[in-house]
Design a protein around this motif. Structure first.
Motif, PDB file in Angstrom:
ATOM      1  N   VAL A  65     100.147 -54.261  20.106  1.00  0.00           N
ATOM      2  CA  VAL A  65      99.288 -53.150  19.668  1.00  0.00           C
ATOM      3  C   VAL A  65     100.131 -52.227  18.795  1.00  0.00           C
ATOM      4  O   VAL A  65     101.085 -51.595  19.269  1.00  0.00           O
ATOM      5  N   ARG A 120     100.515 -49.103  15.622  1.00  0.00           N
ATOM      6  CA  ARG A 120      99.921 -47.803  15.312  1.00  0.00           C
ATOM      7  C   ARG A 120      98.717 -47.928  14.380  1.00  0.00           C
ATOM      8  O   ARG A 120      97.906 -47.010  14.261  1.00  0.00           O
ATOM      9  N   PHE A 154      95.225 -45.604  18.785  1.00  0.00           N
ATOM     10  CA  PHE A 154      96.552 -45.886  19.323  1.00  0.00           C
ATOM     11  C   PHE A 154      97.036 -44.788  20.274  1.00  0.00           C
ATOM     12  O   PHE A 154      97.491 -45.069  21.390  1.00  0.00           O
TER      13      PHE A 154
END
Length: 461
Positions: free
Chosen positions: A54, A56, A61
């Motif tokens: 994952v 930004r 986020f």
């Protein structure tokens, strides 16, 4: 139409990259860096997790800080080759949604937990690696059992859970009643008046579906039952449970020799099926539960069964020179230590013991011509001892009546069972296998409490 999720097991086995996949599962671990974090996600379909990257670039986020171990998430992204070691694929997340938050005190953190602790949270323990593997194998083993019998022309019969009969005659039964136990109706002599109960007589949870199974075998030819059974036996051991599942085939026009053939073939076939289909989960058991498990499973599958009479087995044990915790003598039940000696040390193969003393066996077993033994058999395997128990049933009306009288069993109460001998009796036989015992053998898990989803044992529900 909403997008269909892809199971992690399918992604791990994928042959090529895949775009725009949806994965939903529970977070096993999280690792953070400044501009990205990794999630190890598991959805129960596989022992293995898949890594989610994952970055930004993902829209929310900063709000994903509450995605912790134990939380459930929904991820869409692309399946790409992994940059890390030990894994072929990872998912580059395009969107992550927190479905169900887990607080920091979620009890299944990334560390070793004792089996005793995990039994205290039986509602959460399927998320632990060991128990996920156990219950996936349990599911496959159930399927294998049905497949074995269905492919051989057996019919699946559902026998009653509530019954008026005690198949084993041991008296360890749970009573089923709708009476007010604080103020039950009484007879003139002060006893509980069960004629005023729901079924108008004493009723119990079943200890076996065998007797009812015989009624169907003498109509349909070959049947099997597979369902829950109950014993109110106050045995607080690693091998006993108050509620467990039994597999019980019953075969018409079948003698003891054929019964042993069926039992041995069944044990070998279902174990081979698990070896063929559950490789990933079995690796966990081989490496972390029981280092000798793989060898024992192959031992049973690859070696022919030896057959030995009970009398011969007792002679072998007496001549072994070993000191036994339970003394060996003709007329006593063989104990686990005796059974394991026969399989692991003397024969070095699985063993079927037959023709047991009639005085230690139930009323329904066929009396042999010697008048001292019955046509009963037990299948023994290394590491656990008895895994199957069975017999040819007594099909002769007069002999059955004599057996029932000797065991104090009312012919009136079992008139339907006697009728099976009055109307078109045939030689027939069957056996019973404790499903959880088989699962313990296949997984190497030593305690029956750890192969049942929610164990019921004395003092614990």
């Amino acid at each position: 139409m909403s997008q269909k999720r892809t199971e992690i097991a399918a992604l791990i086995e994928s042959e090529a990259e895949r775009a725009d996949v949806l994965i939903q599962g529970w977070v096993r671990t999280r690792r953070d860096s400044k501009d990205f974090f990794f999630l190890e996600l598991n959805d129960g379909s596989s022992l293995k997790n898949i890594q989610i990257v994952v970055t930004r670039d993902v829209e929310n986020f900063d709000s994903l800080k509450t995605v912790r171990t134990g939380a459930s998430v929904s991820v869409t992204g692309n399946l790409i080759p992994s940059q890390g070691k030990g894994q072929k694929w990872e998912v580059q997340a395009a969107a992550v949604a927190l479905v169900g938050e887990a607080p920091e005190e979620f009890p299944l953190q990334k560390k070793r937990h004792s089996l005793e602790f995990l039994r205290e949270i039986s509602h959460l323990r399927p998320r632990a690696n060991l128990f996920g593997a156990v219950f996936r194998v349990r599911s496959r083993l159930s399927f294998a059992i049905h497949r074995f019998f269905q492919e051989r022309g057996f019919f699946y019969v559902n026998t009653p859970i509530i019954t008026a009969s005690d198949c084993e005659g041991a008296g360890d039964l749970f009573r089923v009643t709708a009476l007010d136990m604080e103020s039950p109706p009484k007879t003139e002599d002060g006893q509980v008046d069960y004629s005023r109960d729901f079924f108008a007589q004493p009723t119990y949870l079943t200890v076996s579906g065998q007797l009812e199974g015989e009624a169907f075998a003498t109509s349909l030819g070959k049947i099997y039952t597979f369902g829950p059974t109950f014993r109110a036996e106050n045995s607080n051991t690693s091998r006993h449970a108050s509620e467990f599942w039994m597999v019980e085939p019953e075969i018409a026009f079948c003698d003891l020799q054929q019964d042993m053939d069926w039992a041995e073939e069944f044990v070998k076939w279902v174990i081979q099926d698990i070896l063929d289909t559950c490789q990933s989960d079995l690796e966990l058991f081989f490496n972390f539960v029981d280092k000798g498990l793989e060898e024992r499973l192959k031992f049973v599958v690859e070696r022919p069964f030896n057959r030995v009479s009970y009398t011969e087995a007792v002679e072998i044990l007496l001549q072994s020179g070993k000191t036994w915790e339970y003394p060996v003598e003709w007329g006593a039940n063989l104990q686990s230590e005796h059974e394991r000696y026969l399989t692991e040390e003397h024969f070095k193969s699985p063993v079927t013991v037959y023709d047991y003393p009639k005085d230690i066996k139930p009323f329904y077993m066929r009396v042999n011509d010697d008048g001292k033994t019955v046509a009963a058999m037990d299948v023994l395997v290394p590491g656990i001892g008895e895994i199957v128990g069975g017999s040819q049933r007594e099909e002769r009306l007069d002999t059955l009546r004599e057996n029932m009288s000797k065991h104090g069993i009312s012919e009136e109460e079992y008139s339907w069972y006697v009728d099976l001998r009055r109307f078109g009796t045939v030689p027939h036989a069957g056996f019973g296998l404790g499903f959880e015992r088989l699962l313990m053998f296949v997984t190497g898990v030593a305690n029956i409490r750890d192969v049942i989803p929610f164990a019921r044992t004395p003092g614990s529900i």
